[in-house]
Enzyme design. Structure first.
Site, PDB file in Angstrom:
ATOM      1  N   GLN A   1     -86.157 -36.628  39.600  1.00  0.00           N
ATOM      2  CA  GLN A   1     -87.160 -37.065  38.748  1.00  0.00           C
ATOM      3  C   GLN A   1     -88.043 -38.320  39.701  1.00  0.00           C
ATOM      4  O   GLN A   1     -86.710 -38.937  40.743  1.00  0.00           O
ATOM      5  CB  GLN A   1     -86.588 -38.590  37.695  1.00  0.00           C
ATOM      6  CG  GLN A   1     -86.931 -38.015  36.326  1.00  0.00           C
ATOM      7  CD  GLN A   1     -87.896 -37.611  35.433  1.00  0.00           C
ATOM      8  OE1 GLN A   1     -87.973 -37.986  35.091  1.00  0.00           O
ATOM      9  NE2 GLN A   1     -87.874 -36.197  35.732  1.00  0.00           N
TER      10      GLN A   1
ATOM     11  N   ASP B   1     -83.540 -39.558  37.434  1.00  0.00           N
ATOM     12  CA  ASP B   1     -81.997 -38.241  36.640  1.00  0.00           C
ATOM     13  C   ASP B   1     -82.302 -36.919  37.603  1.00  0.00           C
ATOM     14  O   ASP B   1     -83.839 -36.469  38.082  1.00  0.00           O
ATOM     15  CB  ASP B   1     -82.504 -37.352  35.955  1.00  0.00           C
ATOM     16  CG  ASP B   1     -82.596 -38.836  34.265  1.00  0.00           C
ATOM     17  OD1 ASP B   1     -83.260 -39.759  34.960  1.00  0.00           O
ATOM     18  OD2 ASP B   1     -82.692 -38.482  33.358  1.00  0.00           O
TER      19      ASP B   1
END
Length: 664
Positions: A154, A138
């Site tokens: 992430q 993400d």
């Protein structure tokens, strides 16, 4: 110029939809998906529990070897042994992070396509953002701060599969050329020891910057935490400080501890300038409803849950990565997140659905005093109607670019190959090209997403074609050098007489279930083949398909066919797409960004977008471009085609000049 050779299309296997037993009822189908997801989660928990009971290690922070300079993101880290089972997002309370491909990174598995090093190295992109190595998912907290664009994401510092999530960090002057920076946040506190998960940035009215993010605690509960720059004067935001008061927000009693994540950017409370509001995604289990809760705060340390919910939609399941922002009805500029609702302002509510891994949005009216958002069209509500992208695109996040008065969209583009291939190449996942996002002023009922203007600066040598006729059932090669980094803009026109003489055609057409680019209809499909080898054994097709009802109403479908994109069998290959609005007098237009293993396509100025990951085994290093028309009764004319070769965005050694850049 266009070549004179013409070839028939190759046959393909029709793609069929699996029956859900719901008789075409969307709500029933969503409930069925929800039940299957819950069942799968339960089985996954049992499966992983049995692995643990057998004494086989699961990847976790405690299993990773000691690392040198762990904040620099430089992967001076031993790779996991190939016999170790992998950690899974589902057991941790987030979306499953597998690609869905046939071969996974599992104990003792040695199958899959025999990828060569040349093939794997070729798959790395030239102008899309990705870390130097390892796993990414993400986009987090994109923001413009003191002259720099920042993107957090992430990141698994320990390998090319999901797990051990930290926050990667990069900065840019132009959204294209990126400076890779030290990791911003590590899972080093009890409240985020199982992962520093997704969050958002907010620039306060006084210019201060704060980040709220979800932490997975030492008991895998999901809590919200506050972080601030350690040195607010540093434009590169190298160091971050987690607040001593963390966690600042716990799940409410009505919410399961695994179902409370991904806070949005905050906006000013219209009724109280000293207060801010933000939304967090969750679900209501009574009807498997996705939901967005809204909290009020004055200091980002104490929060008050507002009565009611911003929006809940039955049957859509867990809402992740919620985004909420205003758009101008005029569609000319982006708006600050705190822009108030009004006659010329609509609000977009977006959610990433954990059930099907797609991003859905709705356009509607925000009633702040009632803590309520209402869609303009109930049939286009969040989770059941419009999508940012009909392909591989998830966990999207926008931010307001104050410098250029625009709203910019980022999306995570995962892999669709096997995890074993990802481990072999040493990396997994990309970010989409950053896209501007506006309300379509012509239709008023959809958004326009389009590559940011800075992408055009990468264009180099160009090739132009005009008025190329494509007869029914033929392919026409375009005479350009083989390249895997190109930007294509094209306009098509279907033969008017053929449209007028068609009484009714393909009214039930669906991109995903109607045979792909090799299926034949009266008025389509037609478009372009990219990443194709010269014998057309491999190709990725981006195309239009026109249907006509008995009342003479035309409907245009915009699709992308991955079914012949690769000779490998251990990857996901689909036909994806949807209808796209085409207004009277408009030609059919498409833009395609090809960058090695990713194809991003945009129709009608961005009314529809499709992203595909593709992994050629024959076309790599010799990729060609073709026009095609597989209609049975209509000739098609490519009125104009412009193709640019694209420069790489990684050719500048920004890291070597970091001290100089900080002074700019």
């Amino acid at each position: 110029m266009a070549g004179t050779a013409s070839h028939p299309l190759l046959p393909t296997t029709a793609v069929t939809a699996a029956s859900s037993g719901c008789g075409g009822d969307p709500a029933c189908a969503r409930r069925a998906v929800g039940f299957v997801s819950i069942l799968f989660a339960s089985l996954s928990v049992l499966g992983i529990a049995s692995i643990l009971s057998a004494g086989v290690g699961v990847l976790s922070p405690g299993k990773i070897p000691a690392m040198e300079a762990e904040r620099d993101g430089s992967a001076r880290v031993p790779q996991m042994a190939p016999w170790e089972p992998i950690s899974r997002g589902l057991i941790a309370g987030v979306s499953e992070k597998t690609s869905g491909a046939g071969t996974t990174y599992s104990a003792g598995y040695r199958g899959g396509f025999p990828w060569t090093n040349d093939m794997l190295q070729w798959q790395r992109t030239g102008f899309h953002f990705q870390p130097k190595r390892n796993w990414m998912n993400d986009p987090n907290a994109p923001v413009f701060y003191k002259g720099w664009y920042h993107l957090f994401y992430q990141y698994n510092r320990g390998g090319a599969i999901w797990g051990n999530i930290t926050w990667g960090h990069a900065a840019s002057r132009d959204l294209i050329h990126w400076l890779h920076l030290p990791l911003a946040m590590l899972p080093d506190q009890w409240y985020d020891s199982n992962g520093v998960w997704t969050g958002s940035a907010t620039v306060l009215p006084n210019g201060n910057l704060i980040i709220l993010y979800t932490g997975s605690t030492n008991t895998t509960s999901q809590v919200q935490n506050l972080a601030v720059p350690a040195d607010p004067s540093d434009p590169l935001l190298i160091n971050w400080k987690k607040h001593d008061a963390n966690p600042v927000l716990l799940p409410p009693p009505s919410v399961l501890p695994h179902d409370f994540r991904d806070p949005t950017t905050a906006w000013s409370d219209p009724s109280d300038p000293s207060s801010f509001l933000l939304a967090i995604g969750s679900k209501l289990d009574d009807r498997h409803s996705g939901v967005a809760y809204v909290y009020a705060t004055e200091d980002f340390l104490s929060f008050r849950l507002l009565p009611g919910v911003l929006r809940a939609v039955e049957g859509t399941g867990m809402w992740e990565c919620v985004d909420f922002f205003p758009v101008s009805v005029g569609g000319q500029i982006g708006l600050d997140t705190s822009e108030k609702a009004g006659e010329r302002v609509k609000h977009v509510l977006k959610a990433s659905l954990d059930d099907d891994r797609h991003d859905y949005y709705g356009i509607g009216t925000y009633y702040a005093e009632e803590n309520k958002w209402v869609p303009d069209d109930a049939e286009m509500d969040v989770g059941i109607g419009l999508r940012y992208d009909w392909g591989k695109f998830y966990a999207a996040k926008t931010f307001f670019d104050r410098q250029k008065r625009r709203r910019v969209l980022w999306g995570w583009v995962g892999e669709t190959d096997s995890e074993r291939a990802d481990v072999s190449k040493g990396w997994a996942s990309l970010m989409s090209i950053p896209r501007t996002i506006l309300l379509d002023s012509k239709t008023g009922s959809n958004l326009l997403t389009w590559p940011v203007e800075e992408v055009n600066f990468l264009r180099t040598r160009s090739y132009q074609f005009s008025s190329v006729s494509i007869s029914p059932g033929s392919i026409v090669p375009l005479n350009i050098p083989a390249t895997a980094q190109i930007d294509i803009e094209a306009e098509f026109q279907v033969e008017h007489a053929a449209v007028e003489s068609t009484l009714e055609a393909d009214v039930g057409y669906n991109c995903s279930t109607s045979g792909g680019a090799a299926g034949r209809g009266m008025l389509g499909p037609f478009g372009l083949l990219v990443l194709a080898d010269k014998e057309l054994r491999e190709q990725t097709a981006t195309y239009f398909y026109v249907s006509r009802a008995a009342d003479y109403v035309l409907q245009t479908h915009f699709c992308q066919d991955e079914s012949r994109s690769s000779g490998a069998s251990d990857i996901v290959k689909r036909v994806v797409g949807h209808t796209v609005p085409v207004l009277n007098g408009e030609m059919l237009s498409v833009r395609i960004l090809v960058d090695h293993s990713i194809v991003e396509s945009f129709a009608q100025g961005g009314r529809s977008a499709i992203t595909s990951r593709v992994y050629p085994t024959k076309a790599f290093n010799s990729a060609k471009v073709f026009l095609f028309n597989n209609a049975t009764s209509a000739s098609v004319k490519a009125r104009s085609i412009r193709i640019w070769e694209m420069d790489t965005s990684f050719s500048h050694n920004l890291e070597a000049n970091i001290q100089r850049l900080k002074q700019i």
